[in-house]
Design an enzyme around this catalytic site. Structure first.
Site, PDB file in Angstrom:
ATOM      1  N   ARG A 149      -9.922   6.110   5.687  1.00 20.89           N
ATOM      2  CA  ARG A 149      -9.299   5.021   4.909  1.00 20.89           C
ATOM      3  C   ARG A 149      -9.269   5.367   3.426  1.00 20.89           C
ATOM      4  O   ARG A 149      -8.298   5.076   2.722  1.00 20.89           O
ATOM      5  CB  ARG A 149     -10.068   3.708   5.139  1.00 20.89           C
ATOM      6  CG  ARG A 149      -9.697   3.035   6.450  1.00 20.89           C
ATOM      7  CD  ARG A 149     -10.802   2.154   7.002  1.00 20.89           C
ATOM      8  NE  ARG A 149     -11.148   1.046   6.163  1.00 20.89           N
ATOM      9  CZ  ARG A 149     -12.275   0.330   6.310  1.00 20.89           C
ATOM     10  NH1 ARG A 149     -13.144   0.641   7.269  1.00 20.89           N
ATOM     11  NH2 ARG A 149     -12.521  -0.671   5.514  1.00 20.89           N
TER      12      ARG A 149
ATOM     13  N   ARG B  18     -16.696  -4.830  11.752  1.00 20.50           N
ATOM     14  CA  ARG B  18     -15.392  -4.261  12.080  1.00 20.50           C
ATOM     15  C   ARG B  18     -15.518  -2.898  12.743  1.00 20.50           C
ATOM     16  O   ARG B  18     -16.374  -2.102  12.376  1.00 20.50           O
ATOM     17  CB  ARG B  18     -14.555  -4.135  10.787  1.00 20.50           C
ATOM     18  CG  ARG B  18     -13.898  -5.433  10.418  1.00 20.50           C
ATOM     19  CD  ARG B  18     -13.285  -5.454   9.049  1.00 20.50           C
ATOM     20  NE  ARG B  18     -12.517  -4.280   8.674  1.00 20.50           N
ATOM     21  CZ  ARG B  18     -11.877  -4.180   7.513  1.00 20.50           C
ATOM     22  NH1 ARG B  18     -11.904  -5.189   6.643  1.00 20.50           N
ATOM     23  NH2 ARG B  18     -11.208  -3.087   7.208  1.00 20.50           N
TER      24      ARG B  18
ATOM     25  N   ARG C  77       0.824  -1.223   0.000  1.00 22.39           N
ATOM     26  CA  ARG C  77       0.000   0.000   0.000  1.00 22.39           C
ATOM     27  C   ARG C  77       0.849   1.260   0.000  1.00 22.39           C
ATOM     28  O   ARG C  77       0.338   2.341   0.280  1.00 22.39           O
ATOM     29  CB  ARG C  77      -0.896   0.047   1.236  1.00 22.39           C
ATOM     30  CG  ARG C  77      -1.988  -0.972   1.182  1.00 22.39           C
ATOM     31  CD  ARG C  77      -3.059  -0.647   2.194  1.00 22.39           C
ATOM     32  NE  ARG C  77      -3.723  -1.861   2.533  1.00 22.39           N
ATOM     33  CZ  ARG C  77      -5.018  -1.956   2.787  1.00 22.39           C
ATOM     34  NH1 ARG C  77      -5.777  -0.892   2.781  1.00 22.39           N
ATOM     35  NH2 ARG C  77      -5.550  -3.107   3.091  1.00 22.39           N
TER      36      ARG C  77
END
Ligand code: AP5
Ligand code: MG
Length: 233
Positions: A178, A167, A93
């Site tokens: 995110r 989650r 990432r």
């Protein structure tokens, strides 16, 4: 003769990386390596000294430091089952992670077959993430609308009762963070792989079956493509 497949799935939160990785694992007997799942396993482990720090990072939507992530993936890739082939879901990432992965693969003379970018509109991502839940026992993924469990209390795959979980980073604020992290820190790796001629894009807005078919078509691509591994005995 079987051929080990090694691919990377790249996409924003909720793009369907985990969903497709689970399907490819089952279809081709590959190992599914999700950086997020590895971190969540550490958070669940009361003996892991970094668990609480990792939880704070994941809940904030930021990336875990490269050194920690690279070390964790390097250790996972060294395990014997990875010889069957693997799907990297959510790693790399960052450019530093992509470079470290290249060094790991070079050291073991392993080539990637494809780097697949799953493109999905932001609005759809939020819809997908807000309906997501997973089995806390076997990690099978579900969605309230798109893929509900047949029985609201029972996992279709392992039969666990009342083990569904959501989650803690699937709230609106963390999802926004995110997404920002994805666009700022992860999308710069796309030109990195494009420059190597490895990047394939697919429409992640399509149905789950259509996305699986698109990945299969990529994997069946030209046999003499530069990234192809030699057949395994
Ligand atoms: P991670 O767990 O990887 O989260 P993410 O990247 O935000 O992605 P998600 O798991 O949310 O989405 P997904 O693409 O897997 O979608 P899914 O298949 O579930 O990472 C979490 C955190 O860990 C990061 O924020 C970071 O802190 C840390 N981290 C992870 N990797 C790191 C790294 N390399 N370096 C540093 N830190 C790292 O699908 C979503 C929902 O949609 C499901 O309910 C599914 O059923 C549904 N769905 C899927 N496909 C479709 C479709 N085609 N149509 C309709 N519904 C669909
Ligand atoms: Mg996932």
């Amino acid at each position: 003769m079987t051929e080990a497949i090694r691919i990377i799935l790249i996409g924003p939160p909720g793009a369907g990386k985990g969903t497709q990785a689970q399907r490819l694992r089952d279809l081709h007997g590959l190992v599914h390596i999700s950086a997020g799942d590895l971190f969540r396993a550490r958070i669940k482990d009361p003996n892991d000294p970094m668990g609480q720090q990792l939880k704070a990072i994941l809940d904030s939507g930021a990336l875990v430091p490269d050194a920690v992530t690279i070390q964790m993936i390097a250790e996972r890739l060294q395990q014997a089952d990875c010889a069957k082939g693997f799907i990297l879901d959510g790693f790399p990432r960052s450019i530093a992670q992509a470079e470290a992965l290249d060094a790991m693969l070079l050291k073991h003379n392993i080539k990637l077959d494809a780097v697949i970018q799953m493109e999905v509109d932001d609005d759809k991502l939020v819809e997908r993430i807000s309906g997501r839940y997973t089995c806390g026992e076997c990690n099978t993924g579900y969605h309230d609308t798109f893929k509900p469990a047949q029985d609201a209390h029972t996992c279709d795959v392992c039969g666990a009762k009342d083990k569904f979980v959501r989650r803690s980073d699937d709230n609106a604020e963390a999802v926004r963070a995110r997404l920002k992290t994805y666009y700022n820190q992860t999308t710069p790796i796309l030109p990195y792989y494009e420059g190597k001629g490895m990047l394939k894009r697919l429409d992640g807005m399509a149905s789950m079956d259509e996305v699986t078919a698109a990945i299969e078509a990529i994997l069946k691509g030209p046999k003499d493509s530069p990234g192809k591994n030699p057949p395994r005995p």
